[in-house]
Design a protein around this motif. Structure first.
Motif, PDB file in Angstrom:
ATOM      1  N   ARG A 104       3.604   5.931  -1.971  1.00 32.63           N
ATOM      2  CA  ARG A 104       3.244   7.214  -2.259  1.00 32.63           C
ATOM      3  C   ARG A 104       4.099   7.821  -3.199  1.00 32.63           C
ATOM      4  O   ARG A 104       4.011   8.844  -4.148  1.00 32.63           O
ATOM      5  N   ARG A 116       5.547  -3.745  -6.031  1.00 30.83           N
ATOM      6  CA  ARG A 116       5.579  -4.238  -4.752  1.00 30.83           C
ATOM      7  C   ARG A 116       6.948  -5.190  -4.513  1.00 30.83           C
ATOM      8  O   ARG A 116       7.443  -5.002  -3.445  1.00 30.83           O
ATOM      9  N   ASP A 151       1.399  -4.946   4.572  1.00 27.61           N
ATOM     10  CA  ASP A 151       1.891  -6.113   4.236  1.00 27.61           C
ATOM     11  C   ASP A 151       3.211  -6.877   5.203  1.00 27.61           C
ATOM     12  O   ASP A 151       3.746  -7.490   4.884  1.00 27.61           O
TER      13      ASP A 151
HETATM   14  O1   DC Z   1      -0.347   4.127   4.744  1.00 31.81           O
HETATM   15  P1   DC Z   1      -0.491   4.992   3.632  1.00 31.81           P
HETATM   16  O2   DC Z   1      -1.939   5.416   3.647  1.00 31.81           O
HETATM   17  O3   DC Z   1       0.549   6.233   3.546  1.00 31.81           O
HETATM   18  O4   DC Z   1      -0.287   3.982   2.392  1.00 31.81           O
HETATM   19  C1   DC Z   1      -0.417   4.517   1.050  1.00 31.81           C
HETATM   20  C2   DC Z   1      -1.028   3.501   0.179  1.00 31.81           C
HETATM   21  O5   DC Z   1      -0.031   2.456  -0.281  1.00 31.81           O
HETATM   22  C3   DC Z   1      -2.212   2.456   0.750  1.00 31.81           C
HETATM   23  O6   DC Z   1      -3.254   3.020   0.118  1.00 31.81           O
HETATM   24  C4   DC Z   1      -1.988   1.239   0.535  1.00 31.81           C
HETATM   25  C5   DC Z   1      -0.345   1.028   0.034  1.00 31.81           C
HETATM   26  N1   DC Z   1       0.504   0.457   0.922  1.00 31.81           N
HETATM   27  C6   DC Z   1       0.619  -1.133   0.557  1.00 31.81           C
HETATM   28  O7   DC Z   1      -0.012  -1.363  -0.414  1.00 31.81           O
HETATM   29  N2   DC Z   1       1.598  -1.512   1.216  1.00 31.81           N
HETATM   30  C7   DC Z   1       2.199  -1.316   2.192  1.00 31.81           C
HETATM   31  N3   DC Z   1       3.154  -1.993   2.739  1.00 31.81           N
HETATM   32  C8   DC Z   1       2.105   0.145   2.654  1.00 31.81           C
HETATM   33  C9   DC Z   1       1.309   1.227   1.897  1.00 31.81           C
END
Ligand code: DC
Length: 231
Positions: A40, A114, A136
Motif C-alpha cells: 500500500r 515484489r 505469499d
Molecule cells: O492485505 P491488504 O489488503 O492490505 O493488501 C493490499 C494489497 O497488497 C492486496 O491487494 C495484495 C497485495 N499484497 C500482496 O500482493 N502480497 C502481500 N504479501 C501482501 C499484500
C-alpha cells in the motif's frame, strides 16, 4: 531453548488477517508485520508522484523510483503495533483509503516491487518470533514457516466488514463500490503471474464467515501451541 516460530497468515483481502495477526503477536510477544501495508505504501508513493493515475500506470517509472522508496515500521506503544513509514513519514492513515485499495493490486503485480519487499520481509523475520500477514508469506517469503494459516470468507462478508470500517472512519463510499473492489482485488491477486495468491500445501484453511474474533483466535492459538510443541 528457542521455541520461537514463524507464523504465516495468508488469505483474501478483508478476511481479518491483521486482526488475528495482531492478537497473536500480542499474546506471544512476537513481532507483527503487515506486508499489505508495504504494498500500500508503494502504491501511495506511486499516486503521490503521478506514476499511477486514473488514466494509467507507468511501471517503468515505478521500477526506476524503487531505490528512492524507503519503507520502515515503527512501533507505536499506544496503539500496540508498528505503523508504516514511507521515507520517514507516517503514512498509516493515507494507505488505508479506497483510492489506494483500488491501485494497490496493480502495483503488487510488478516483480521488481515484489522482489524488493520480499527481501525486506525476510530480513525482518530472519530471527523468527514473527507473525506476518499477506498473500505469499507461506508460499514465497517463509516457505519453511512452522505454522501457515490461510484465511477465507465470502466476498459479501468481507465487503460488509470493510464497508463498516470505512464508514466508521467517515469515508464516503458505497457498499457496492467496496464489494466491486474486493472482487477485483481477489481476481488480480489470484491471477497475477508473480506469486499469485494460492494456498500453500501445508497451510491450514480457516473460513471465518461464521466465526467471531474470539472463536477464531482460540482456534489458531491451539494450532500455535501445537506447532511450538512439535519444534
Ligand atoms: O492485505 P491488504 O489488503 O492490505 O493488501 C493490499 C494489497 O497488497 C492486496 O491487494 C495484495 C497485495 N499484497 C500482496 O500482493 N502480497 C502481500 N504479501 C501482501 C499484500
Amino acid at each position: 531453548m528457542n521455541t520461537k516460530i514463524t507464523i504465516a497468515i495468508d488469505g483474501f483481502s478483508s478476511t481479518g488477517k491483521s486482526t488475528l495477526a495482531k492478537q497473536l503477536a500480542k499474546q506471544l510477544g512476537y513481532i507483527y508485520v503487515d506486508t499489505g501495508a508495504m504494498y500500500r505504501a508503494v502504491a501511495y508513493f506511486a499516486m503521490q508522484n503521478n506514476i499511477i493515475t486514473p488514466s494509467g500506470f507507468d511501471k517503468t517509472a515505478l521500477v526506476a523510483a524503487l531505490p528512492s522508496i524507503q519503507l520502515s515500521f515503527q512501533y507505536n506503544a499506544e496503539l500496540g503495533f508498528a505503523e508504516m513509514y514511507l521515507n520517514n513519514e507516517n503514512v498509516e492513515t493515507q494507505i488505508r483509503t479506497i483510492e489506494v485499495s483500488s491501485y494497490v493490486s496493480k502495483v503488487a503485480e510488478v516483480s521488481e516491487v515484489r522482489a524488493k519487499l520480499v527481501e525486506q520481509q525476510q530480513e525482518i523475520g530472519k530471527n523468527k518470533g514473527i507473525v506476518m500477514d499477506g498473500r505469499d508469506i507461506g508460499t514465497v517469503v517463509f516457505p519453511d514457516a512452522e505454522l501457515k494459516i490461510f484465511m477465507t470468507a465470502s466476498a459479501e462478508t468481507r465487503a460488509q466488514r470493510r464497508f463498516d470500517e470505512l464508514q466508521a472512519k467517515g469515508d464516503q463510499v458505497s457498499y457496492e463500490e467496496v464489494l466491486k473492489n474486493v472482487v477485483e482485488r481477489d481476481y488480480i491477486d489470484t491471477h497475477r503471474e508473480d506469486s499469485p495468491l494460492i494456498i500453500a500445501e501445508d497451510a491450514i484453511e480457516i473460513d471465518n464467515s461464521y466465526l467471531n474474533k474470539q472463536e477464531q483466535f482460540d482456534i489458531v492459538l491451539d494450532l500455535v501451541n501445537e506447532a511450538i510443541k512439535d519444534c
